[in-house]
Design an enzyme around this catalytic site. Structure first.
Site, PDB file in Angstrom:
ATOM      1  N   GLN A 263       0.820  -1.197   0.000  1.00 37.77           N
ATOM      2  CA  GLN A 263       0.000   0.000   0.000  1.00 37.77           C
ATOM      3  C   GLN A 263       0.866   1.264   0.000  1.00 37.77           C
ATOM      4  O   GLN A 263       1.930   1.276   0.605  1.00 37.77           O
ATOM      5  CB  GLN A 263      -0.867   0.007   1.266  1.00 37.77           C
ATOM      6  CG  GLN A 263      -1.977  -1.000   1.308  1.00 37.77           C
ATOM      7  CD  GLN A 263      -3.187  -0.518   0.511  1.00 37.77           C
ATOM      8  OE1 GLN A 263      -3.497   0.678   0.486  1.00 37.77           O
ATOM      9  NE2 GLN A 263      -3.855  -1.422  -0.137  1.00 37.77           N
ATOM     10  N   HIS A 270       2.345   8.271  -7.089  1.00 32.85           N
ATOM     11  CA  HIS A 270       3.669   8.868  -6.948  1.00 32.85           C
ATOM     12  C   HIS A 270       4.709   7.759  -7.042  1.00 32.85           C
ATOM     13  O   HIS A 270       4.453   6.605  -6.712  1.00 32.85           O
ATOM     14  CB  HIS A 270       3.798   9.640  -5.634  1.00 32.85           C
ATOM     15  CG  HIS A 270       3.560   8.812  -4.405  1.00 32.85           C
ATOM     16  ND1 HIS A 270       2.301   8.419  -3.992  1.00 32.85           N
ATOM     17  CD2 HIS A 270       4.430   8.297  -3.496  1.00 32.85           C
ATOM     18  CE1 HIS A 270       2.390   7.701  -2.882  1.00 32.85           C
ATOM     19  NE2 HIS A 270       3.678   7.609  -2.564  1.00 32.85           N
TER      20      HIS A 270
END
EC number: 3.6.1.59
Length: 330
Positions: A263, A270
């Site tokens: 995660q 990004h």
């Protein structure tokens, strides 16, 4: 990870006011040029009241301290800065030694260096919430194996219910904050991104180089959202990010580790760029996915990350871990 997504990995204090007559001092850049540091400001820590040490790492020279600043909850992150090669002549010439032990050819000392060579990078989070306290507190981690069905029924609903704020990301993309820190930008709204130093990097040497590429395109929460239609964006970040780092820091692409987290710390696409030899936090195989591998996987299967099982670590207090336990998946 999931509970940390409300803020970046180490929050900034770029909006703090500083005195108008604050001094500006010079520092060496990694590209050989001088630049001005942030102005000196009032010591907000002089009244810091320590409550507890949340966690520490002797190996990484890190300490996370909980306390209060003017009756507001705060977290202070203390990190010893790396020793710079260009500072060695002054360090050896101007330091003092205190002998601890001598035995044959071996001697150990306490070396006391000039103050400006003995800085401690300090990050202040104030006011700090319970999420910040939990984020920095030492805890056991558990490896979760998330199937496509788990993502749809457990992870995605959890993300949507938390309503994590991304305003600080949008502030960067819109040049409302940290504009002076941007190393490179491709302004294209679909394929573009901004490249800027991660807050964990002090920018004084390339040995621990760490930059983040933040996509201009919104709506891509994580690796689970990327499909073959995003290949032009991912390839653009990979190629132009490497080129910008080569031009700015003279570090070739073969010396970089370029990856995405799953995660992620926050739910906006990004990409991490770190020097290959630097063991950056979160670069382990249980969380980091090389961007070159992501590109190849999407070429082979346009929905690769929609359908495959993804493994990732979660801390004991993470709300998402609780959801997996409630569903009998852990």
């Amino acid at each position: 990870m999931a509970n940390a997504a409300a803020k970046r990995e180490i929050p900034t204090a770029e909006n703090k006011d500083v005195p108008g007559d604050a001094k500006r001092v010079k520092t060496d850049r990694t590209d050989g040029r001088d630049e001005e540091e942030e102005p000196e400001c009032e010591n907000v820590l002089c009244g810091f009241q320590t409550s507890s040490v949340l966690s520490d790492s002797a190996r990484e020279k890190l300490l996370f301290v909980h306390g209060k600043i003017a009756d507001q909850e705060a977290v202070v992150v203390l990190e010893k800065t790396p020793i710079r090669e260009d500072a060695l002549p002054e360090l050896f010439a101007r330091s003092t030694l205190r002998l601890e032990m001598r035995n044959d050819i071996y001697s150990t000392y306490r070396l006391q260096v000039p103050p400006h060579l003995n800085e401690i990078k300090t990050t202040v989070v104030c006011p700090a919430t319970q999420k910040h306290l939990k984020k920095y507190q030492r805890q056991e981690s558990f490896l979760v194996e998330e199937t496509e069905q788990d993502y749809e029924s457990i992870t995605l609903p959890y993300i949507q219910q938390q309503s994590f704020s991304l305003q600080w990301v949008y502030n960067i993309l819109e040049k409302k904050a940290e504009a002076d820190r941007i190393v490179y930008e491709d302004p294209d709204p679909e394929l573009g991104f901004v490249l800027l130093p991660d807050l964990k990097w002090d920018q004084k040497q390339v040995d621990d180089l760490y930059l983040i590429a933040v996509a201009h395109q919104r709506g891509i929460k994580s690796l689970r959202d990327v499909t073959s239609e995003h290949l032009p964006l991912l390839q653009n970040i990979l190629q132009k990010g490497k080129e910008a780092i080569l031009q700015r820091y003279e570090l070739p692409g073969s010396g970089l580790r370029v990856y995405v987290h799953y995660q992620p710390s926050y739910y906006h696409l990004h990409v991490h760029f770190t020097k290959l030899g630097y063991e950056a936090p979160g670069c382990g195989v249980e969380r980091a996915h090389l961007l070159s591998d992501v590109v190849q996987n999407l070429r082979a299967d346009p929905r690769f990350y929609k359908t495959r099982t993804l493994s990732f670590p979660l801390r004991a207090d993470d709300g998402l871990l609780g959801r997996f336990r409630e569903a009998g998946r852990l």
